[in-house]
Design a protein around this motif. Structure first.
Motif, PDB file in Angstrom:
ATOM      1  N   LYS A  10      -0.421   7.809   7.939  1.00 46.17           N
ATOM      2  CA  LYS A  10      -0.021   6.393   7.940  1.00 46.17           C
ATOM      3  C   LYS A  10       1.311   6.235   7.169  1.00 46.17           C
ATOM      4  O   LYS A  10       2.202   5.495   7.585  1.00 46.17           O
ATOM      5  CB  LYS A  10      -1.132   5.580   7.249  1.00 46.17           C
ATOM      6  CG  LYS A  10      -1.216   4.150   7.686  1.00 46.17           C
ATOM      7  CD  LYS A  10      -2.432   3.479   7.067  1.00 46.17           C
ATOM      8  CE  LYS A  10      -2.134   2.016   6.792  1.00 46.17           C
ATOM      9  NZ  LYS A  10      -3.049   1.390   5.851  1.00 46.17           N
ATOM     10  N   LEU A  11       1.437   7.002   6.093  1.00 44.05           N
ATOM     11  CA  LEU A  11       2.647   6.911   5.268  1.00 44.05           C
ATOM     12  C   LEU A  11       3.876   7.441   6.018  1.00 44.05           C
ATOM     13  O   LEU A  11       4.959   6.847   5.958  1.00 44.05           O
ATOM     14  CB  LEU A  11       2.439   7.674   3.959  1.00 44.05           C
ATOM     15  CG  LEU A  11       3.555   7.546   2.922  1.00 44.05           C
ATOM     16  CD1 LEU A  11       3.771   6.093   2.514  1.00 44.05           C
ATOM     17  CD2 LEU A  11       3.245   8.374   1.675  1.00 44.05           C
TER      18      LEU A  11
ATOM     19  N   GLU B 251      -1.984  -7.510  -0.963  1.00 38.42           N
ATOM     20  CA  GLU B 251      -0.927  -6.838  -0.185  1.00 38.42           C
ATOM     21  C   GLU B 251       0.192  -7.847   0.102  1.00 38.42           C
ATOM     22  O   GLU B 251      -0.052  -8.940   0.616  1.00 38.42           O
ATOM     23  CB  GLU B 251      -1.549  -6.297   1.117  1.00 38.42           C
ATOM     24  CG  GLU B 251      -0.586  -5.636   2.075  1.00 38.42           C
ATOM     25  CD  GLU B 251      -0.160  -4.215   1.671  1.00 38.42           C
ATOM     26  OE1 GLU B 251      -0.892  -3.531   0.924  1.00 38.42           O
ATOM     27  OE2 GLU B 251       0.935  -3.803   2.121  1.00 38.42           O
TER      28      GLU B 251
ATOM     29  N   GLU C 149      -1.789   1.126  -9.711  1.00 37.92           N
ATOM     30  CA  GLU C 149      -3.185   1.325  -9.294  1.00 37.92           C
ATOM     31  C   GLU C 149      -3.788   2.527 -10.006  1.00 37.92           C
ATOM     32  O   GLU C 149      -4.930   2.485 -10.470  1.00 37.92           O
ATOM     33  CB  GLU C 149      -3.248   1.526  -7.780  1.00 37.92           C
ATOM     34  CG  GLU C 149      -2.942   0.256  -7.022  1.00 37.92           C
ATOM     35  CD  GLU C 149      -3.476   0.308  -5.609  1.00 37.92           C
ATOM     36  OE1 GLU C 149      -4.681   0.140  -5.405  1.00 37.92           O
ATOM     37  OE2 GLU C 149      -2.657   0.549  -4.697  1.00 37.92           O
TER      38      GLU C 149
ATOM     39  N   ASN D  56      -6.336   8.232  -4.836  1.00 33.23           N
ATOM     40  CA  ASN D  56      -5.590   6.966  -4.821  1.00 33.23           C
ATOM     41  C   ASN D  56      -4.219   7.078  -4.183  1.00 33.23           C
ATOM     42  O   ASN D  56      -3.320   6.306  -4.502  1.00 33.23           O
ATOM     43  CB  ASN D  56      -5.478   6.421  -6.248  1.00 33.23           C
ATOM     44  CG  ASN D  56      -6.821   5.973  -6.757  1.00 33.23           C
ATOM     45  OD1 ASN D  56      -7.398   5.028  -6.232  1.00 33.23           O
ATOM     46  ND2 ASN D  56      -7.358   6.685  -7.732  1.00 33.23           N
TER      47      ASN D  56
ATOM     48  N   TRP E 200       0.810  -1.220   0.000  1.00 35.56           N
ATOM     49  CA  TRP E 200       0.000   0.000   0.000  1.00 35.56           C
ATOM     50  C   TRP E 200       0.849   1.277   0.000  1.00 35.56           C
ATOM     51  O   TRP E 200       0.492   2.277  -0.614  1.00 35.56           O
ATOM     52  CB  TRP E 200      -0.967  -0.005   1.196  1.00 35.56           C
ATOM     53  CG  TRP E 200      -0.236   0.186   2.496  1.00 35.56           C
ATOM     54  CD1 TRP E 200       0.309  -0.788   3.274  1.00 35.56           C
ATOM     55  CD2 TRP E 200       0.093   1.438   3.110  1.00 35.56           C
ATOM     56  NE1 TRP E 200       0.961  -0.226   4.338  1.00 35.56           N
ATOM     57  CE2 TRP E 200       0.837   1.131   4.273  1.00 35.56           C
ATOM     58  CE3 TRP E 200      -0.167   2.777   2.809  1.00 35.56           C
ATOM     59  CZ2 TRP E 200       1.331   2.126   5.117  1.00 35.56           C
ATOM     60  CZ3 TRP E 200       0.321   3.762   3.662  1.00 35.56           C
ATOM     61  CH2 TRP E 200       1.060   3.436   4.794  1.00 35.56           C
ATOM     62  N   GLY E 201       2.003   1.271   0.674  1.00 37.36           N
ATOM     63  CA  GLY E 201       2.795   2.495   0.813  1.00 37.36           C
ATOM     64  C   GLY E 201       3.832   2.680  -0.287  1.00 37.36           C
ATOM     65  O   GLY E 201       4.579   3.655  -0.265  1.00 37.36           O
TER      66      GLY E 201
ATOM     67  N   TRP F 143       5.694  11.406  -2.132  1.00 39.18           N
ATOM     68  CA  TRP F 143       6.573  10.691  -1.187  1.00 39.18           C
ATOM     69  C   TRP F 143       7.790  11.532  -0.820  1.00 39.18           C
ATOM     70  O   TRP F 143       8.169  11.598   0.349  1.00 39.18           O
ATOM     71  CB  TRP F 143       7.044   9.354  -1.795  1.00 39.18           C
ATOM     72  CG  TRP F 143       6.074   8.233  -1.679  1.00 39.18           C
ATOM     73  CD1 TRP F 143       6.109   7.204  -0.776  1.00 39.18           C
ATOM     74  CD2 TRP F 143       4.904   8.016  -2.484  1.00 39.18           C
ATOM     75  NE1 TRP F 143       5.051   6.363  -0.990  1.00 39.18           N
ATOM     76  CE2 TRP F 143       4.290   6.822  -2.017  1.00 39.18           C
ATOM     77  CE3 TRP F 143       4.309   8.698  -3.550  1.00 39.18           C
ATOM     78  CZ2 TRP F 143       3.125   6.312  -2.573  1.00 39.18           C
ATOM     79  CZ3 TRP F 143       3.150   8.190  -4.108  1.00 39.18           C
ATOM     80  CH2 TRP F 143       2.568   7.020  -3.618  1.00 39.18           C
TER      81      TRP F 143
ATOM     82  N   ARG G 130       1.577   2.065  -6.403  1.00 41.88           N
ATOM     83  CA  ARG G 130       0.532   3.099  -6.613  1.00 41.88           C
ATOM     84  C   ARG G 130       0.452   3.511  -8.076  1.00 41.88           C
ATOM     85  O   ARG G 130      -0.595   3.835  -8.592  1.00 41.88           O
ATOM     86  CB  ARG G 130       0.818   4.343  -5.772  1.00 41.88           C
ATOM     87  CG  ARG G 130       0.554   4.150  -4.314  1.00 41.88           C
ATOM     88  CD  ARG G 130      -0.931   4.158  -3.968  1.00 41.88           C
ATOM     89  NE  ARG G 130      -1.111   3.565  -2.661  1.00 41.88           N
ATOM     90  CZ  ARG G 130      -2.234   3.550  -1.961  1.00 41.88           C
ATOM     91  NH1 ARG G 130      -3.328   4.104  -2.442  1.00 41.88           N
ATOM     92  NH2 ARG G 130      -2.300   2.975  -0.791  1.00 41.88           N
TER      93      ARG G 130
ATOM     94  N   PRO H  18      -1.815   7.005  -0.691  1.00 39.45           N
ATOM     95  CA  PRO H  18      -1.869   6.466   0.668  1.00 39.45           C
ATOM     96  C   PRO H  18      -2.085   7.594   1.687  1.00 39.45           C
ATOM     97  O   PRO H  18      -1.624   8.713   1.453  1.00 39.45           O
ATOM     98  CB  PRO H  18      -0.500   5.812   0.862  1.00 39.45           C
ATOM     99  CG  PRO H  18       0.370   6.329  -0.213  1.00 39.45           C
ATOM    100  CD  PRO H  18      -0.505   6.853  -1.313  1.00 39.45           C
ATOM    101  N   ASP H  19      -2.768   7.278   2.750  1.00 41.10           N
ATOM    102  CA  ASP H  19      -3.028   8.252   3.806  1.00 41.10           C
ATOM    103  C   ASP H  19      -1.703   8.837   4.327  1.00 41.10           C
ATOM    104  O   ASP H  19      -0.765   8.095   4.599  1.00 41.10           O
ATOM    105  CB  ASP H  19      -3.767   7.534   4.946  1.00 41.10           C
ATOM    106  CG  ASP H  19      -3.971   8.429   6.138  1.00 41.10           C
ATOM    107  OD1 ASP H  19      -4.855   9.296   6.055  1.00 41.10           O
ATOM    108  OD2 ASP H  19      -3.219   8.276   7.134  1.00 41.10           O
ATOM    109  N   LYS H  20      -1.666  10.174   4.424  1.00 45.47           N
ATOM    110  CA  LYS H  20      -0.405  10.861   4.751  1.00 45.47           C
ATOM    111  C   LYS H  20       0.168  10.442   6.106  1.00 45.47           C
ATOM    112  O   LYS H  20       1.347  10.101   6.218  1.00 45.47           O
ATOM    113  CB  LYS H  20      -0.624  12.372   4.702  1.00 45.47           C
ATOM    114  CG  LYS H  20       0.656  13.134   4.538  1.00 45.47           C
ATOM    115  CD  LYS H  20       0.422  14.588   4.284  1.00 45.47           C
ATOM    116  CE  LYS H  20       0.603  14.925   2.825  1.00 45.47           C
ATOM    117  NZ  LYS H  20       0.451  16.325   2.496  1.00 45.47           N
TER     118      LYS H  20
END
Ligand SMILES: N[C@@H](CCC(=O)N[C@@H](CS)C(=O)NCC(=O)O)C(=O)O
Length: 221
Positions: free
Chosen positions: A206-207, A33, A19, A200, A10-11, A162, A16, A202-204
């Motif tokens: 969480k990342l 995953e 996706e 789309n 996911w990260g 990122w 990504r 990843p949550d900031k």
């Protein structure tokens, strides 16, 4: 098995990319995953050479390497083209995508791994030289792809999302500031405001946690 599956993390900016391309094409897929610390049989069997994600499984047939996967997706599903139709423009896009992955990514890794002081200053200088090449290339355009996002923008997304988080985690925000790179910073805003991108990512928070943990592991091993 029929259909489309993506083995990813996911990260990861590399998975990504895939996706986002699938979303742009409106292709339904199953996301699998992967645990990179204990790689699955499916990954090892699907990508025995590099043993890396992402892997696209199309009707159970594996396609590896994100740039090649993007091209495969674009050629398999014609709607909403990602690469230009013109052969010369397509070659240019491939050049810039390769520049991102084979020049900018290694320079970023070097910056992250360098020791404070002279080594770090030199790595930052090298990275900024590459970023200046991209600054000149974007040169007032909304996207690398022109008015809409394309191959190079999808590949370069790691620089927009990122990279600033990595710089922040390293306390090196001054590497890519708006006064030094106004075109790239504007492109970053344009890109992150596109709905297919925005929806789309990843949550900031969480990342950031994920990146901090990753750095801790890679700097102590
Ligand atoms: N060139 C590859 C790079 C992919 C990549 O670096 N994947 C990383 C995760 S972000 C990975 O699988 N690392 C595990 C490993 O190298 O063992 C691509 O574009 O697909």
């Amino acid at each position: 098995m029929e259909g489309v599956q993506l083995i990813g993390v996911w990260g990861s900016p590399f998975s990504r990319r895939v996706e986002i391309a699938l979303k742009m094409k409106g292709i339904k897929y199953e996301f699998i995953e992967e645990n990179l610390r204990n790689k699955s049989e499916l990954l090892l069997k699907s990508n025995p050479v590099h043993k890396q994600i992402p892997v696209l499984l199309h009707n159970s047939k594996p396609i590896v390497e994100s740039l090649l996967i993007l091209e495969y997706i674009d050629e398999t599903w014609n709607q909403n083209p990602i690469l230009p139709q013109d052969v010369y423009d397509k070659a240019l896009d491939r050049f810039w995508a390769s520049f991102f992955d084979h020049k900018v990514v290694p320079a970023m890794r070097k910056t992250r791994a360098s020791r404070p002081g002279k080594e770090s200053e030199k790595a930052v200088e090298e990275l900024q030289t590459l970023l200046m090449i991209l600054e000149n290339e974007i040169n007032g355009k909304k996207f690398f792809g022109g008015n809409k996002i394309g191959f190079v923008d999808i590949v370069g997304l790691f620089l927009a999302y990122w990279f600033p988080l990595i710089l922040e985690a390293m306390g090196k925000e001054q590497v890519m500031t708006i006064d030094k790179f106004p075109g790239l910073c504007k492109w970053t805003d344009n890109l992150l405001n596109c709905s297919v991108i925005k929806e789309n990512l990843p949550d900031k928070e969480k990342l950031v946690t994920f990146l901090r943990a990753l750095f801790l592991v890679t700097t102590t091993t």
